[in-house]
Design a protein around this motif. Structure first.
Motif, PDB file in Angstrom:
ATOM      1  N   ASP A 161       0.843  -1.189   0.000  1.00  0.00           N
ATOM      2  CA  ASP A 161       0.000   0.000   0.000  1.00  0.00           C
ATOM      3  C   ASP A 161       0.880   1.240   0.000  1.00  0.00           C
ATOM      4  O   ASP A 161       1.257   1.725  -1.049  1.00  0.00           O
ATOM      5  CB  ASP A 161      -0.922  -0.034   1.216  1.00  0.00           C
ATOM      6  CG  ASP A 161      -2.011   1.022   1.164  1.00  0.00           C
ATOM      7  OD1 ASP A 161      -2.304   1.529   0.074  1.00  0.00           O
ATOM      8  OD2 ASP A 161      -2.562   1.347   2.222  1.00  0.00           O
ATOM      9  N   THR A 162       1.255   1.739   1.144  1.00  0.00           N
ATOM     10  CA  THR A 162       2.100   2.920   1.214  1.00  0.00           C
ATOM     11  C   THR A 162       3.555   2.504   1.315  1.00  0.00           C
ATOM     12  O   THR A 162       3.869   1.415   1.792  1.00  0.00           O
ATOM     13  CB  THR A 162       1.734   3.800   2.417  1.00  0.00           C
ATOM     14  OG1 THR A 162       1.884   3.038   3.605  1.00  0.00           O
ATOM     15  CG2 THR A 162       0.303   4.307   2.309  1.00  0.00           C
ATOM     16  N   ASP A 163       4.433   3.359   0.854  1.00  0.00           N
ATOM     17  CA  ASP A 163       5.875   3.117   0.836  1.00  0.00           C
ATOM     18  C   ASP A 163       6.212   1.793   0.153  1.00  0.00           C
ATOM     19  O   ASP A 163       7.061   1.019   0.607  1.00  0.00           O
ATOM     20  CB  ASP A 163       6.450   3.178   2.248  1.00  0.00           C
ATOM     21  CG  ASP A 163       7.929   3.523   2.229  1.00  0.00           C
ATOM     22  OD1 ASP A 163       8.397   4.092   1.222  1.00  0.00           O
ATOM     23  OD2 ASP A 163       8.618   3.218   3.222  1.00  0.00           O
ATOM     24  N   ALA A 164       5.534   1.536  -0.938  1.00  0.00           N
ATOM     25  CA  ALA A 164       5.690   0.269  -1.659  1.00  0.00           C
ATOM     26  C   ALA A 164       7.109   0.073  -2.165  1.00  0.00           C
ATOM     27  O   ALA A 164       7.636  -1.043  -2.110  1.00  0.00           O
ATOM     28  CB  ALA A 164       4.706   0.214  -2.824  1.00  0.00           C
ATOM     29  N   MET A 165       7.739   1.128  -2.641  1.00  0.00           N
ATOM     30  CA  MET A 165       9.092   0.965  -3.194  1.00  0.00           C
ATOM     31  C   MET A 165      10.065   0.471  -2.147  1.00  0.00           C
ATOM     32  O   MET A 165      10.906  -0.371  -2.434  1.00  0.00           O
ATOM     33  CB  MET A 165       9.582   2.257  -3.825  1.00  0.00           C
ATOM     34  CG  MET A 165       9.011   2.466  -5.206  1.00  0.00           C
ATOM     35  SD  MET A 165      10.044   3.492  -6.230  1.00  0.00           S
ATOM     36  CE  MET A 165       9.465   5.092  -5.807  1.00  0.00           C
ATOM     37  N   ALA A 166       9.959   0.973  -0.929  1.00  0.00           N
ATOM     38  CA  ALA A 166      10.865   0.534   0.138  1.00  0.00           C
ATOM     39  C   ALA A 166      10.638  -0.944   0.456  1.00  0.00           C
ATOM     40  O   ALA A 166      11.598  -1.697   0.654  1.00  0.00           O
ATOM     41  CB  ALA A 166      10.673   1.383   1.385  1.00  0.00           C
ATOM     42  N   GLU A 167       9.385  -1.364   0.488  1.00  0.00           N
ATOM     43  CA  GLU A 167       9.082  -2.762   0.775  1.00  0.00           C
ATOM     44  C   GLU A 167       9.546  -3.676  -0.356  1.00  0.00           C
ATOM     45  O   GLU A 167      10.039  -4.776  -0.106  1.00  0.00           O
ATOM     46  CB  GLU A 167       7.589  -2.934   1.033  1.00  0.00           C
ATOM     47  CG  GLU A 167       7.148  -2.291   2.335  1.00  0.00           C
ATOM     48  CD  GLU A 167       5.696  -2.564   2.656  1.00  0.00           C
ATOM     49  OE1 GLU A 167       5.259  -3.729   2.527  1.00  0.00           O
ATOM     50  OE2 GLU A 167       5.004  -1.608   3.039  1.00  0.00           O
ATOM     51  N   ILE A 168       9.395  -3.239  -1.590  1.00  0.00           N
ATOM     52  CA  ILE A 168       9.864  -4.027  -2.728  1.00  0.00           C
ATOM     53  C   ILE A 168      11.382  -4.141  -2.684  1.00  0.00           C
ATOM     54  O   ILE A 168      11.941  -5.230  -2.833  1.00  0.00           O
ATOM     55  CB  ILE A 168       9.399  -3.407  -4.068  1.00  0.00           C
ATOM     56  CG1 ILE A 168       7.884  -3.551  -4.219  1.00  0.00           C
ATOM     57  CG2 ILE A 168      10.130  -4.039  -5.244  1.00  0.00           C
ATOM     58  CD1 ILE A 168       7.295  -2.748  -5.359  1.00  0.00           C
ATOM     59  N   ALA A 169      12.057  -3.028  -2.445  1.00  0.00           N
ATOM     60  CA  ALA A 169      13.520  -3.033  -2.373  1.00  0.00           C
ATOM     61  C   ALA A 169      14.001  -3.948  -1.257  1.00  0.00           C
ATOM     62  O   ALA A 169      14.995  -4.670  -1.416  1.00  0.00           O
ATOM     63  CB  ALA A 169      14.044  -1.617  -2.181  1.00  0.00           C
ATOM     64  N   GLU A 170      13.311  -3.946  -0.139  1.00  0.00           N
ATOM     65  CA  GLU A 170      13.666  -4.827   0.980  1.00  0.00           C
ATOM     66  C   GLU A 170      13.560  -6.292   0.549  1.00  0.00           C
ATOM     67  O   GLU A 170      14.456  -7.096   0.811  1.00  0.00           O
ATOM     68  CB  GLU A 170      12.754  -4.549   2.179  1.00  0.00           C
ATOM     69  CG  GLU A 170      13.057  -5.388   3.394  1.00  0.00           C
ATOM     70  CD  GLU A 170      14.340  -4.975   4.085  1.00  0.00           C
ATOM     71  OE1 GLU A 170      15.009  -5.873   4.617  1.00  0.00           O
ATOM     72  OE2 GLU A 170      14.683  -3.785   4.079  1.00  0.00           O
ATOM     73  N   ALA A 171      12.477  -6.645  -0.118  1.00  0.00           N
ATOM     74  CA  ALA A 171      12.279  -8.026  -0.573  1.00  0.00           C
ATOM     75  C   ALA A 171      13.336  -8.447  -1.594  1.00  0.00           C
ATOM     76  O   ALA A 171      13.719  -9.616  -1.663  1.00  0.00           O
ATOM     77  CB  ALA A 171      10.884  -8.187  -1.174  1.00  0.00           C
ATOM     78  N   LEU A 172      13.827  -7.485  -2.382  1.00  0.00           N
ATOM     79  CA  LEU A 172      14.828  -7.785  -3.401  1.00  0.00           C
ATOM     80  C   LEU A 172      16.255  -7.740  -2.847  1.00  0.00           C
ATOM     81  O   LEU A 172      17.203  -8.056  -3.564  1.00  0.00           O
ATOM     82  CB  LEU A 172      14.728  -6.784  -4.554  1.00  0.00           C
ATOM     83  CG  LEU A 172      13.407  -6.710  -5.307  1.00  0.00           C
ATOM     84  CD1 LEU A 172      13.471  -5.643  -6.381  1.00  0.00           C
ATOM     85  CD2 LEU A 172      13.040  -8.049  -5.904  1.00  0.00           C
ATOM     86  N   GLY A 173      16.400  -7.307  -1.606  1.00  0.00           N
ATOM     87  CA  GLY A 173      17.726  -7.154  -1.026  1.00  0.00           C
ATOM     88  C   GLY A 173      18.418  -5.900  -1.505  1.00  0.00           C
ATOM     89  O   GLY A 173      19.645  -5.816  -1.529  1.00  0.00           O
ATOM     90  N   ALA A 174      17.642  -4.900  -1.866  1.00  0.00           N
ATOM     91  CA  ALA A 174      18.198  -3.661  -2.418  1.00  0.00           C
ATOM     92  C   ALA A 174      17.783  -2.433  -1.623  1.00  0.00           C
ATOM     93  O   ALA A 174      17.854  -1.318  -2.120  1.00  0.00           O
ATOM     94  CB  ALA A 174      17.764  -3.513  -3.871  1.00  0.00           C
ATOM     95  N   ALA A 175      17.364  -2.623  -0.375  1.00  0.00           N
ATOM     96  CA  ALA A 175      16.852  -1.511   0.419  1.00  0.00           C
ATOM     97  C   ALA A 175      17.899  -0.414   0.629  1.00  0.00           C
ATOM     98  O   ALA A 175      17.595   0.770   0.505  1.00  0.00           O
ATOM     99  CB  ALA A 175      16.333  -2.011   1.761  1.00  0.00           C
ATOM    100  N   GLU A 176      19.115  -0.813   0.939  1.00  0.00           N
ATOM    101  CA  GLU A 176      20.158   0.188   1.199  1.00  0.00           C
ATOM    102  C   GLU A 176      20.495   1.001  -0.042  1.00  0.00           C
ATOM    103  O   GLU A 176      20.652   2.217   0.035  1.00  0.00           O
ATOM    104  CB  GLU A 176      21.420  -0.488   1.738  1.00  0.00           C
ATOM    105  CG  GLU A 176      21.264  -0.981   3.152  1.00  0.00           C
ATOM    106  CD  GLU A 176      22.530  -1.606   3.693  1.00  0.00           C
ATOM    107  OE1 GLU A 176      23.628  -1.235   3.235  1.00  0.00           O
ATOM    108  OE2 GLU A 176      22.397  -2.473   4.574  1.00  0.00           O
ATOM    109  N   VAL A 177      20.592   0.347  -1.199  1.00  0.00           N
ATOM    110  CA  VAL A 177      20.934   1.094  -2.406  1.00  0.00           C
ATOM    111  C   VAL A 177      19.801   2.001  -2.853  1.00  0.00           C
ATOM    112  O   VAL A 177      20.041   3.094  -3.341  1.00  0.00           O
ATOM    113  CB  VAL A 177      21.413   0.179  -3.575  1.00  0.00           C
ATOM    114  CG1 VAL A 177      22.709  -0.491  -3.238  1.00  0.00           C
ATOM    115  CG2 VAL A 177      20.360  -0.819  -3.959  1.00  0.00           C
ATOM    116  N   LEU A 178      18.559   1.568  -2.652  1.00  0.00           N
ATOM    117  CA  LEU A 178      17.426   2.437  -2.993  1.00  0.00           C
ATOM    118  C   LEU A 178      17.368   3.634  -2.044  1.00  0.00           C
ATOM    119  O   LEU A 178      17.149   4.764  -2.477  1.00  0.00           O
ATOM    120  CB  LEU A 178      16.101   1.691  -2.968  1.00  0.00           C
ATOM    121  CG  LEU A 178      14.882   2.548  -3.325  1.00  0.00           C
ATOM    122  CD1 LEU A 178      14.966   3.036  -4.768  1.00  0.00           C
ATOM    123  CD2 LEU A 178      13.595   1.803  -3.090  1.00  0.00           C
TER     124      LEU A 178
END
Length: 182
Positions: A161-178
């Motif tokens: 829902d909200t802050d979807a990009m952060a959650e997607i990046a977390e699932a992909l292992g890319a949270a820090e780079v995003l």
């Protein structure tokens, strides 16, 4: 207000970059933007988010056709960048946009209450918002399996829902780079 970012898969993991959409007018422009960020024609994800109203994902791999997912077609259809993605999913300039609803991957919310409608928007006979002659169904449209092979299932994607990009990046292992480009 939009936020757009590119995540490019490399041998060493994901690389992120924010991106400007000022010169983007078509799906080809978006696809070219993603392909330019590609390393060895590997996976590139272009995220577009508009103030937690909707988000879209464009996935490009080499010269294959892009894969698209939009979290809320009705909200995205009211935005210039969202409209680019929605037009591709609904067939764009077809004579009868209602025919395209049969081919969309909807979650059933098209029978629910429509979103609020701006005065310049119109509704079809079922109360579904329409912009520029195109019917924009409420709810998600597109490829729900767009991130399944990268660790985010269809169910998890639909639950965002909200802050979807952060959650997607977390699932992909890319949270820090995003986060570094936010």
């Amino acid at each position: 207000m939009y936020f757009a970012a590119l995540l490019a898969r490399t041998e060493d993991g994901w690389e992120a970059s924010d991106t400007e959409l000022d010169d983007v007018e078509t799906l080809s422009d978006l696809t070219d933007l993603a392909r330019e960020a590609s390393v060895d024609e590997d996976t590139v994800l272009l995220f577009i988010e508009q103030e937690d109203a909707w988000f879209g994902i464009l996935r490009v791999e080499g010269e294959e056709d892009p894969r698209i997912y939009v979290s809320d077609a009705a909200a995205a259809a009211r935005s210039s960048y969202g409209e680019i993605l929605i037009d591709e999913l609904t067939g764009g300039d077809d004579d009868d946009p209602a025919d395209d609803l049969d081919t969309l991957d909807l979650d059933g919310t098209e029978d629910g209450e429509p979103d609020e409608i701006d005065e310049e928007d119109q509704e079809d006979d079922d109360g579904i918002p329409a912009t520029g002659g195109e019917i924009a169904p409420a709810g998600p449209v597109g490829d729900r399996e767009i991130l399944a092979d990268l660790g985010l299932s269809q169910g998890d994607l639909l639950a965002l829902d909200t802050d979807a990009m952060a959650e997607i990046a977390e699932a992909l292992g890319a949270a820090e780079v995003l986060e570094s480009v936010r």
